[in-house]
Motif scaffolding. Sequence first.
Motif, PDB file in Angstrom:
ATOM      1  N   ILE A  44     -40.486  44.646  -9.880  1.00 41.33           N
ATOM      2  CA  ILE A  44     -41.136  45.879  -9.941  1.00 41.33           C
ATOM      3  C   ILE A  44     -40.472  47.112  -9.309  1.00 41.33           C
ATOM      4  N   VAL A  45     -40.003  46.618  -8.080  1.00 37.46           N
ATOM      5  CA  VAL A  45     -39.542  47.758  -7.091  1.00 37.46           C
ATOM      6  C   VAL A  45     -38.460  48.365  -7.731  1.00 37.46           C
ATOM      7  N   GLN A  46     -37.495  47.482  -8.584  1.00 36.01           N
ATOM      8  CA  GLN A  46     -36.342  47.851  -8.971  1.00 36.01           C
ATOM      9  C   GLN A  46     -36.234  48.477 -10.392  1.00 36.01           C
ATOM     10  N   ARG A  47     -37.261  48.339 -11.118  1.00 33.35           N
ATOM     11  CA  ARG A  47     -37.299  48.764 -12.423  1.00 33.35           C
ATOM     12  C   ARG A  47     -38.701  49.515 -12.701  1.00 33.35           C
ATOM     13  N   GLY A  48     -39.615  49.341 -11.833  1.00 34.93           N
ATOM     14  CA  GLY A  48     -40.984  50.097 -12.033  1.00 34.93           C
ATOM     15  C   GLY A  48     -41.677  49.246 -13.074  1.00 34.93           C
ATOM     16  N   ALA A  49     -42.597  50.206 -13.978  1.00 40.40           N
ATOM     17  CA  ALA A  49     -43.494  49.345 -15.046  1.00 40.40           C
ATOM     18  C   ALA A  49     -42.532  48.491 -15.920  1.00 40.40           C
ATOM     19  N   LEU A  50     -42.983  47.298 -16.147  1.00 40.59           N
ATOM     20  CA  LEU A  50     -42.395  46.474 -16.901  1.00 40.59           C
ATOM     21  C   LEU A  50     -42.914  46.467 -18.319  1.00 40.59           C
ATOM     22  N   ASN A  51     -41.916  46.160 -19.403  1.00 38.90           N
ATOM     23  CA  ASN A  51     -42.260  45.951 -20.583  1.00 38.90           C
ATOM     24  C   ASN A  51     -43.793  45.188 -21.057  1.00 38.90           C
ATOM     25  N   GLN A  52     -44.764  45.919 -21.737  1.00 39.65           N
ATOM     26  CA  GLN A  52     -45.944  45.265 -21.710  1.00 39.65           C
ATOM     27  C   GLN A  52     -46.007  44.043 -22.300  1.00 39.65           C
ATOM     28  N   ARG A  53     -45.069  43.376 -23.233  1.00 42.92           N
ATOM     29  CA  ARG A  53     -45.263  42.142 -23.775  1.00 42.92           C
ATOM     30  C   ARG A  53     -45.097  41.431 -22.606  1.00 42.92           C
ATOM     31  N   LYS A  54     -43.706  41.735 -21.803  1.00 37.56           N
ATOM     32  CA  LYS A  54     -43.383  40.859 -20.790  1.00 37.56           C
ATOM     33  C   LYS A  54     -44.588  40.666 -19.643  1.00 37.56           C
ATOM     34  N   VAL A  55     -45.302  41.810 -19.418  1.00 36.81           N
ATOM     35  CA  VAL A  55     -46.474  41.741 -18.554  1.00 36.81           C
ATOM     36  C   VAL A  55     -47.423  40.783 -19.001  1.00 36.81           C
ATOM     37  N   ALA A  56     -47.678  40.746 -20.526  1.00 35.67           N
ATOM     38  CA  ALA A  56     -48.866  39.755 -21.062  1.00 35.67           C
ATOM     39  C   ALA A  56     -47.995  38.310 -20.738  1.00 35.67           C
ATOM     40  N   GLU A  57     -46.680  38.073 -21.139  1.00 39.07           N
ATOM     41  CA  GLU A  57     -46.355  36.999 -21.092  1.00 39.07           C
ATOM     42  C   GLU A  57     -46.417  36.495 -19.835  1.00 39.07           C
ATOM     43  N   ILE A  58     -46.161  37.137 -18.715  1.00 45.06           N
ATOM     44  CA  ILE A  58     -45.883  36.705 -17.298  1.00 45.06           C
ATOM     45  C   ILE A  58     -47.564  36.244 -17.064  1.00 45.06           C
ATOM     46  N   GLY A  59     -48.493  37.112 -17.421  1.00 45.23           N
ATOM     47  CA  GLY A  59     -49.968  36.885 -17.061  1.00 45.23           C
ATOM     48  C   GLY A  59     -50.251  35.420 -17.791  1.00 45.23           C
ATOM     49  N   SER A  60     -49.882  35.272 -18.855  1.00 40.76           N
ATOM     50  CA  SER A  60     -50.335  34.026 -19.726  1.00 40.76           C
ATOM     51  C   SER A  60     -49.812  32.834 -18.969  1.00 40.76           C
ATOM     52  N   GLN A  61     -48.586  32.876 -18.542  1.00 42.51           N
ATOM     53  CA  GLN A  61     -47.994  31.768 -17.919  1.00 42.51           C
ATOM     54  C   GLN A  61     -48.634  31.537 -16.461  1.00 42.51           C
ATOM     55  N   VAL A  62     -48.890  32.642 -15.722  1.00 44.09           N
ATOM     56  CA  VAL A  62     -49.743  32.393 -14.545  1.00 44.09           C
ATOM     57  C   VAL A  62     -51.052  31.721 -14.744  1.00 44.09           C
ATOM     58  N   CYS A  63     -51.766  32.469 -15.898  1.00 39.57           N
ATOM     59  CA  CYS A  63     -53.188  31.824 -16.074  1.00 39.57           C
ATOM     60  C   CYS A  63     -53.043  30.197 -16.495  1.00 39.57           C
ATOM     61  N   GLN A  64     -51.815  29.941 -17.152  1.00 37.94           N
ATOM     62  CA  GLN A  64     -51.848  28.339 -17.350  1.00 37.94           C
ATOM     63  C   GLN A  64     -51.647  27.642 -15.994  1.00 37.94           C
ATOM     64  N   ALA A  65     -50.804  28.211 -15.183  1.00 37.43           N
ATOM     65  CA  ALA A  65     -50.588  27.603 -13.836  1.00 37.43           C
ATOM     66  C   ALA A  65     -51.925  27.473 -13.084  1.00 37.43           C
ATOM     67  N   LEU A  66     -52.632  28.540 -13.063  1.00 35.40           N
ATOM     68  CA  LEU A  66     -53.813  28.414 -12.408  1.00 35.40           C
ATOM     69  C   LEU A  66     -54.945  27.643 -12.916  1.00 35.40           C
ATOM     70  N   SER A  67     -54.975  27.369 -14.367  1.00 33.88           N
ATOM     71  CA  SER A  67     -55.935  26.616 -15.134  1.00 33.88           C
ATOM     72  C   SER A  67     -55.770  25.118 -14.529  1.00 33.88           C
ATOM     73  N   VAL A  68     -54.416  24.728 -14.385  1.00 32.20           N
ATOM     74  CA  VAL A  68     -54.078  23.357 -13.619  1.00 32.20           C
ATOM     75  C   VAL A  68     -54.608  23.141 -12.581  1.00 32.20           C
ATOM     76  N   ALA A  69     -54.583  24.200 -11.590  1.00 29.16           N
ATOM     77  CA  ALA A  69     -55.046  24.093 -10.074  1.00 29.16           C
ATOM     78  C   ALA A  69     -56.445  24.180 -10.280  1.00 29.16           C
ATOM     79  N   HIS A  70     -57.123  24.918 -10.730  1.00 29.31           N
ATOM     80  CA  HIS A  70     -58.589  25.294 -10.908  1.00 29.31           C
ATOM     81  C   HIS A  70     -59.227  24.057 -11.273  1.00 29.31           C
ATOM     82  N   ASN A  71     -58.786  23.310 -12.546  1.00 28.77           N
ATOM     83  CA  ASN A  71     -59.144  22.165 -12.992  1.00 28.77           C
ATOM     84  C   ASN A  71     -59.190  20.994 -11.942  1.00 28.77           C
ATOM     85  N   GLN A  72     -58.468  21.221 -10.837  1.00 27.65           N
ATOM     86  CA  GLN A  72     -58.513  20.061  -9.645  1.00 27.65           C
ATOM     87  C   GLN A  72     -59.191  20.749  -8.492  1.00 27.65           C
ATOM     88  N   ASP A  73     -59.967  21.767  -8.832  1.00 30.27           N
ATOM     89  CA  ASP A  73     -60.625  22.449  -7.666  1.00 30.27           C
ATOM     90  C   ASP A  73     -59.925  23.059  -6.579  1.00 30.27           C
TER      91      ASP A  73
END
Length: 660
Positions: A99-128
């Motif tokens: 983000i520091v190097q390029r500023g705002a990212l491509n919107q699809r890339k932002v959503a893809e990153i968010g979706s993958q982080v959500c998958q990671a958090l789902s695994v963690a949250h399911n284990q409290d």
Amino acid sequence: MTGRIFNNRYQITERIGIGGMAEVYQAQDNVLGRRVAVKVMLPQYASDAAFAQRFRQEAASAANLQSPYIVNVYDWGQDDGTYFIVMEYIRGTDLKTGIVQRGALNQRKVAEIGSQVCQALSVAHNQDIIHRDIKPQNIMVQPDGNVKVMDFGIARAKNSVNAKTSTVLGTAHYISPEQAQGKELTAASDIYSLGIVLFEAATGKLPFDGPDAISVAMKQVNEEPPLPSDFNPDIDPGLESIIVKAMQKNPADRFATANDMRLALNDFLAGRPVKLAGAAVPGGFTSAQTRVMSPIEGGAAGADSTMVMPQPVKPVTHSGQTNYHGANTPNMPENKGGKKTGLIVAIVAAIAVIAIAALVFSGIFASGDPVPDVKGKTLEEATTIIEKAGFEVGTTNAVHDDSVAAGSVVSQDPAAGTKKPAGTKINLNISQGTEQVTVPDLTNKTPDEAQQLCDKVGLTMKAGTPAYDDKVEKGKISSQDLKAGDKAAKGSVITYVLSLGSEKVAVPNVVGKSQSDAMAALKNAGFEVSVSEEASSDVKQGNVIRQSPTSDESLEKGSTVSITVSSGKKSSEVPNVVGKSEGSAQTTLDNAGFRVSTEYQSSDSVKQGNVISQTPDGGSSLEPGKTVHLVISTGPSSSGGSSNGGSGNGGSGSQSNGNN
């Protein structure tokens, strides 16, 4: 620390980072031959029982989290009073740097990153387990474009830590309001932090900033964030609505789970309408803020018509926080007269003016026609749709994209829904599919050398089970599953096999075996054979007398084993002692290793006491230890050369010094 080996396995090579309670090093796993990251507790904390318990808890919690989007924890332990955790070594760049190097990212890339982080958090949250420190610095973007959430360093299992000691602040720019206030945290806190991360990725700006962490934390609690579109007017309304919902001050107003947020992001990526139950969509209104008004006397509507009028939104402050709610006219008396009716009409009219102004400002009533959405369409289909809508296809650029089929539209400019004059050119990015790269030859390379080759072309490596290889040096790669020189999709995984060197095999015992049997046994075991011969009185001719190395040793396959084979019994040349005196002959034969037997006989030609003849003859071969028979002269006979067989009168007789 460099050069230190933990648990006789993990050799530290260099430091790659430091945190509040630990340092992170790059290291070599000398057992599996792979690069790893080792997190080492700082010395000042290693002796603190509370911190040590926290460190152990982190390792145990993180080790249970299995997801392609979470950094793997391989091992953990204690070595000479130092606690350490062994983790997957991640190659790539953290999202903050991007983000520091390029500023705002491509919107699809932002959503893809968010979706993958959500998958990671789902695994963690399911284990409290709540991460508590979601920020772009903890999101690594790998060469293949996928992300890994790292550093569950202040994560805690909800049911495993005392409430009084579990309040840990993350980075102020990304913490939730409840986290800044020290309240009990839920999974919703991670969702808020992820909302801020996506806000920053989509706009290049942070929603809250200040001169110090305290002032930023106070803004998290007390101030409403700006809309992403305030910084990036081109942001898609669907993506903006997801970010806004995730950043609601009240945890109950956010997504119920990380998986719900993931589904919304996936809807956006698939081009489907983003549906957010009860969520305030930027520039629009929720169903709770829309009501049906009765016909207004004298208005433009007909007697049978109804008007749907959106209510304005105003900030309402309570408990130190500002929330937006629909504004209802408070304590309005029942309409009983014309003046009150006129007042109501005036208020409604004012509301209508404000609403229409807001809609105009938001672009809904902008001049021109809306640009059609052609994402996911083939170029031919997109061209037909665009021209039918009165626009023209502008430039087309070929781009690689692993989520859109080759030949289909990845993105468009202007964005779908934007109102533009007829004839406007719509620029399209067309997918070439996943980029193909040439697979490098990793054989006879160390894992580090191979990794450099893979990094250059965007491939990742995975260690297979090490194996013995007679032709490849120990510690180097002996084989790979993707053939060198072939084409593979960028981001593909190459599984490699690390050589353990030549395999050592026990040497068979072949002593006493025939030469042919011995050679067969050794060659079947993987050895070469060298043969020499030696006479032996004890070992049958053709059998093995001895071998080197012996059978209690092990050798690498291909090594040479030497065997000595019996050539039969030993023999020596019999000295010629004819004509010698008896004593001299006896000494000569003794020295040659033979035994001696004698007999006596008169002789007119051989001096008395000398050897007349020997058996076997001189110069013949005989095994040492065997007997040579000598005939000794007694001188001339008294009867003129005849013998009467007696020994006392010069006749013949015999005796023996040895046994035949």
